[in-house]
Write a protein that holds these residues in place. Structure first.
Motif, PDB file in Angstrom:
ATOM      1  N   VAL A 540       0.969  -0.895   0.035  1.00 57.19           N
ATOM      2  CA  VAL A 540       0.344  -0.199   0.406  1.00 57.19           C
ATOM      3  C   VAL A 540       1.214   1.053   0.342  1.00 57.19           C
ATOM      4  CG1 VAL A 540      -1.717   1.072   1.236  1.00 57.19           C
ATOM      5  CG2 VAL A 540      -1.886  -1.379   1.042  1.00 57.19           C
ATOM      6  N   ARG A 541       1.526   1.068   0.707  1.00 60.14           N
ATOM      7  CA  ARG A 541       2.780   2.461   0.807  1.00 60.14           C
ATOM      8  C   ARG A 541       3.480   2.579  -0.464  1.00 60.14           C
ATOM      9  NH1 ARG A 541       5.177   0.563   5.854  1.00 60.14           N
ATOM     10  NH2 ARG A 541       4.514   1.921   7.332  1.00 60.14           N
ATOM     11  N   ASN A 542       3.822   1.638  -0.694  1.00 61.86           N
ATOM     12  CA  ASN A 542       4.514   1.875  -2.579  1.00 61.86           C
ATOM     13  C   ASN A 542       3.480   2.517  -3.945  1.00 61.86           C
ATOM     14  OD1 ASN A 542       7.019   0.726  -2.393  1.00 61.86           O
ATOM     15  ND2 ASN A 542       5.768  -1.382  -1.754  1.00 61.86           N
ATOM     16  N   VAL A 543       2.408   1.560  -4.058  1.00 63.07           N
ATOM     17  CA  VAL A 543       0.858   2.242  -4.576  1.00 63.07           C
ATOM     18  C   VAL A 543       1.336   4.122  -4.226  1.00 63.07           C
ATOM     19  CG1 VAL A 543      -0.928   3.178  -4.943  1.00 63.07           C
ATOM     20  CG2 VAL A 543      -0.433   0.803  -3.964  1.00 63.07           C
ATOM     21  N   ALA A 544       0.937   4.556  -3.224  1.00 66.26           N
ATOM     22  CA  ALA A 544       1.202   6.182  -2.903  1.00 66.26           C
ATOM     23  C   ALA A 544       2.457   6.391  -2.959  1.00 66.26           C
ATOM     24  CB  ALA A 544       1.069   6.324  -1.029  1.00 66.26           C
ATOM     25  N   LEU A 545       3.599   5.716  -3.076  1.00 60.75           N
ATOM     26  CA  LEU A 545       5.017   6.098  -3.499  1.00 60.75           C
ATOM     27  C   LEU A 545       4.864   6.588  -4.851  1.00 60.75           C
ATOM     28  CD1 LEU A 545       8.259   7.208  -2.790  1.00 60.75           C
ATOM     29  CD2 LEU A 545       8.378   4.351  -2.788  1.00 60.75           C
ATOM     30  N   ARG A 546       4.664   5.423  -5.720  1.00 62.74           N
ATOM     31  CA  ARG A 546       4.735   5.043  -7.515  1.00 62.74           C
ATOM     32  C   ARG A 546       3.466   6.499  -7.320  1.00 62.74           C
ATOM     33  NH1 ARG A 546       2.842  -1.120  -7.230  1.00 62.74           N
ATOM     34  NH2 ARG A 546       5.367  -1.383  -6.539  1.00 62.74           N
ATOM     35  N   ASN A 547       2.783   7.169  -7.110  1.00 63.24           N
ATOM     36  CA  ASN A 547       1.762   7.907  -7.715  1.00 63.24           C
ATOM     37  C   ASN A 547       2.120   9.360  -6.931  1.00 63.24           C
ATOM     38  OD1 ASN A 547      -0.289   6.052  -9.294  1.00 63.24           O
ATOM     39  ND2 ASN A 547       0.116   5.033  -7.807  1.00 63.24           N
ATOM     40  N   VAL A 548       3.858   9.922  -7.131  1.00 64.91           N
ATOM     41  CA  VAL A 548       3.618  11.608  -6.598  1.00 64.91           C
ATOM     42  C   VAL A 548       4.366  12.337  -7.557  1.00 64.91           C
ATOM     43  CG1 VAL A 548       3.925  10.593  -4.040  1.00 64.91           C
ATOM     44  CG2 VAL A 548       5.818  10.460  -5.757  1.00 64.91           C
TER      45      VAL A 548
END
Length: 750
Positions: A540-548
């Motif tokens: 879930v963290r990576n989903v937020a990180l990839r979409n900055v």
């Protein structure tokens, strides 16, 4: 003169007496059942009488239907005489076009099919495993959400393979391509077409409709879609299916040789021109047609020169109308009025239009009659309709339906698996189900559905290249933190929310009702849909990180409130510490309070005062000192310049790094080592940890998570976490060589 009549009467009476006598003898003697006469069983006599009564009723009904058919054939013959000189009025479209299921081979079925009852119409069926093509124009964040509900309703009922064709803008393309790639529904293909390339085709048409230029793009489908595609069902995004779409697809077989478009009559009085004084709609046949559901015979349309024909129609009408009011629908109707032979009228239950003041109630008498519901009012679910509560509940059912349940195979229909699903299947086959940690390993490779940018998102890059996005993840039980974070951090935010379909809708209602969240457009909300028994926190963290969309990220947790002004302070620090050309991780010291109501400190001095009074504490000092001990809080109290600290075992600070930093390791789910492993890899990549002297964040109290409770109560959980740690160390050693040995040594010394 009376003699012939009396003779005929005698003959009729004699014939009737003979029939009665013959029937009595038949009942007396005959038709034995199981070796016994019917007269010997009172039950059987009663059964026979009941059957005779049913036959009489059926015979009566047959006579009524025959009379109805005779009357309708008479009406049809009259309407055919009028077809050459159509008269506009309140009579609908039946004067000019064939009824929905009326083909050249069954014109006599018109009466029953006009009744619009699904049990009365002869429903054609699509062939088993026949590929059904569906096209939709979708632009923006809101329309992308609507498309998901439409697709769910189609997938729920479908029995055939599907190929969706989406004409999208850049936003919808990113959202829907990610969604379908992560959804991995068997026997579903998806193609995307750039709406920007089609804008020049329709941008010359003035349009007053709220859909804007995208509301005209259905006119371009013969050009936009592949030239070898012969037929397609075209749908608006505000459609909900209540039946198998294959039934609609099969109606193509009912088209006559000349028919190229299938439409449902418009159910409002718009095209009658009597809604208000001086109301002047575009020309249409009677009530006109609604273009929310269209059957397009693309092959035939190309053959007759559709592109040139609709353009000529639009140019001619715009000379007097000046603009369209209902986008493509106006042009379709003007074209059909000039070419009525080309349209095939569908029964109105294929497009039950729920706009205000419609005749939609005439399309159904019971639930089984409904096929397609069209929310074509700007009011959407708030539209006025006698049965709107029923329709709303049906829509909400699909809105909140678990999309994971729609990943079902179509048995008997061979389909080629996507590369992603093939890789996933191989990975699952390699797992040992007898492994004590099987569930943990399975979670690592599980693919979760992801809906990016669930709400409207707008971001304008800064000129200096120092912008920074706050990155965090949360679930439903942390939703109350969002407003406070938005008040403390004015910069862009990327949030990944781990939720079920139903919870995502609750979040949507919460966000739309919040004045704070509603006014913040630089917050990207990305839904990761629940599946499995663990919280996949790092995924879930990576989903937020990839979409900055900024060059730098502030990696934090949602239950922390950053100090006021931290956004601007970090941007200045990025420049001062030359982060663009060096590998640095800026540490923001973390504190905590046990009070739910806190007078938030406005400066470092005020925070130190609260720390001395016992209102605040260094984060987790009483339960997990090692996690933040390397920050060196004693030095921070008096520091005025940034200072470097060394990595130590179990160090897990909250940091600011470049966007190209390594991602979090998916193997760590639930509670334990999810941040520790990430900081360890930053150190392995030789990031310097720099503590900022005038930055701080405060953890707000909340109830313990379910995962920490499992960690504390389950020896198996703790055993598997230890096993995953060992495997992570081994992978780190393989990846970074001898430099990674210090992590294994440090772990053994704990």
């Amino acid at each position: 003169m009376l003699c012939p009549c009396r003779g005929k009467l005698k003959l009729l009476v004699g014939s009737l007496s003979f029939v009665i006598l013959f029937t009595w003898l038949y009942l007396l003697v005959g038709n034995s059942e199981n070796g016994r006469s019917l007269l010997l069983s009172a039950c059987l006599v009663e059964s026979t009488e009941a059957r005779l009564l049913e036959r009489d009723v059926l015979a009566s009904r047959v006579r009524e239907v025959e009379e109805e058919n005779r009357q309708i054939r008479l009406q049809l013959s009259q309407s055919q005489g009028l077809a050459a000189q159509p008269v506009e009025g309140n009579y609908g479209n039946q004067q000019w076009v064939a009824s929905a299921d009326t083909g050249p081979e069954d014109a006599e079925n018109t009466a029953e099919e006009r009744a619009n009852h699904s049990e009365c119409s002869r429903s054609p069926t699509a062939e088993k495993c026949e590929l059904i093509h569906v096209a939709c124009v979708c632009a923006g964040h809101n329309a992308s959400r609507d498309v998901v509900t439409l697709v769910k309703s189609i997938l729920f009922h479908r029995r055939n393979p599907l190929h969706f064709h989406f004409i999208t803008d850049t936003v919808a393309n990113q959202i829907l391509s990610t969604l379908f790639q992560s959804w991995m529904v068997p026997s579903v293909q998806v193609s995307f077409y750039d709406a920007d390339e089609l804008k020049s085709e329709v941008s010359w048409i003035p349009n007053k409709h709220y859909s804007g230029i995208y509301g005209l793009m259905k006119l371009t489908l013969t050009k936009a879609l592949p030239s070898n595609l012969s037929k397609v069902i075209v749908l608006d995004t505000d459609i909900t299916f209540a039946t198998d779409i294959a039934e609609l697809w099969a109606i193509f077989r009912k088209f006559t040789e000349k028919q190229v478009i299938g439409l449902v009559e418009n159910q409002s009085d718009w095209y009658l021109g009597n809604l208000w004084k001086n109301h002047k709609p575009w020309p249409a046949l009677g009530r006109g047609f609604n273009t929310g559901v269209i059957l397009l015979y693309l092959e035939r349309l190309r053959r007759i020169g559709w592109e040139q024909m609709w353009r000529l129609t639009a140019e001619r009408e715009l000379m007097s109308m000046l603009s369209t009011s209902l986008a493509d629908q106006d042009i379709f109707n003007a074209f059909i009025k000039q070419n009525p032979v080309l349209v095939h009228q569908l029964p109105c239950f294929w497009n039950v239009q729920l706009s205000d003041h419609t005749r939609s109630e005439q399309c159904y008498t019971e639930v089984s009659d409904l096929k397609v519901i069209h929310w074509n009012s700007p009011k959407k679910l708030r539209v006025k309709n006698k049965h709107v509560e029923f329709f709303r509940n049906l829509y909400l059912t699909f809105l909140e339906y678990d999309g994971n349940l729609l990943r079902r195979e179509l048995f008997g229909c061979p389909s080629q698996a996507s590369s992603e699903s093939t890789v996933l299947q191989h990975a699952l086959e390699e797992l040992d189900e007898d492994d004590q940690c099987y569930d943990f390993r399975r979670e690592r490779i599980m693919v979760h559905r992801v809906h990016l940018y669930f709400l409207q998102y707008e971001y304008t890059p800064t000129d200096d290249g120092t912008d920074i996005t706050l990155v965090a993840q949360l679930s439903m039980d942390r939703l109350q933190m969002l407003e406070a974070i938005c008040k403390h951090w004015e910069g862009p935010i990327s949030l990944a929310l781990y939720m079920s379909d139903a919870e995502a809708q609750q979040f949507l209602r919460y966000a739309q009702a919040s004045e704070v969240l509603k006014n913040r457009k630089n917050v990207g909300y990305h839904i990761v849909y629940k599946e499995g028994q663990f919280y996949p926190v790092n995924l879930v963290r990576n989903v937020a990180l990839r979409n900055v969309n900024t060059p730098y990220v502030f990696l934090t947790d949602v239950d922390f409130l950053p100090m006021y002004g931290l956004y601007d302070y970090l941007r200045k620090s990025i420049v001062q510490l030359d982060m663009a050309s060096t590998k640095k991780a800026l540490v923001v010291p973390a504190f905590e309070t046990l009070r739910y109501r806190l007078s938030f400190p406005k400066s470092k001095a005020e925070l130190l005062s609260m720390l001395d009074m016992g209102t605040l504490y260094t984060f987790r000092y009483h339960v997990w000192t090692k996690g933040h001990a390397p920050t060196n809080y004693a030095k921070w109290r008096t520091a005025t310049t940034p200072y470097k600290v060394e990595w130590e075992a179990d160090f897990e600070p909250y940091v600011v790094v470049r966007r190209d930093c390594p991602e979090y390791d998916h193997r760590f789910v639930g509670f334990g080592w999810n941040k520790v492993s990430h900081i360890m890899e930053l150190d392995a990549q030789e990031y310097d940890f720099i503590v900022l002297p005038n930055a701080f964040m405060i953890h707000m109290p909340h109830a313990p998570s379910f995962d920490i409770s499992k960690f504390r109560s389950s020896p198996s959980y703790r055993y598997c976490l230890t096993t995953l740690k060992d495997e992570f160390h081994q992978d780190l050693s393989r990846k970074y060589g001898s430099a990674a040995l210090k992590y294994l040594t440090a772990q053994r010394n704990i």
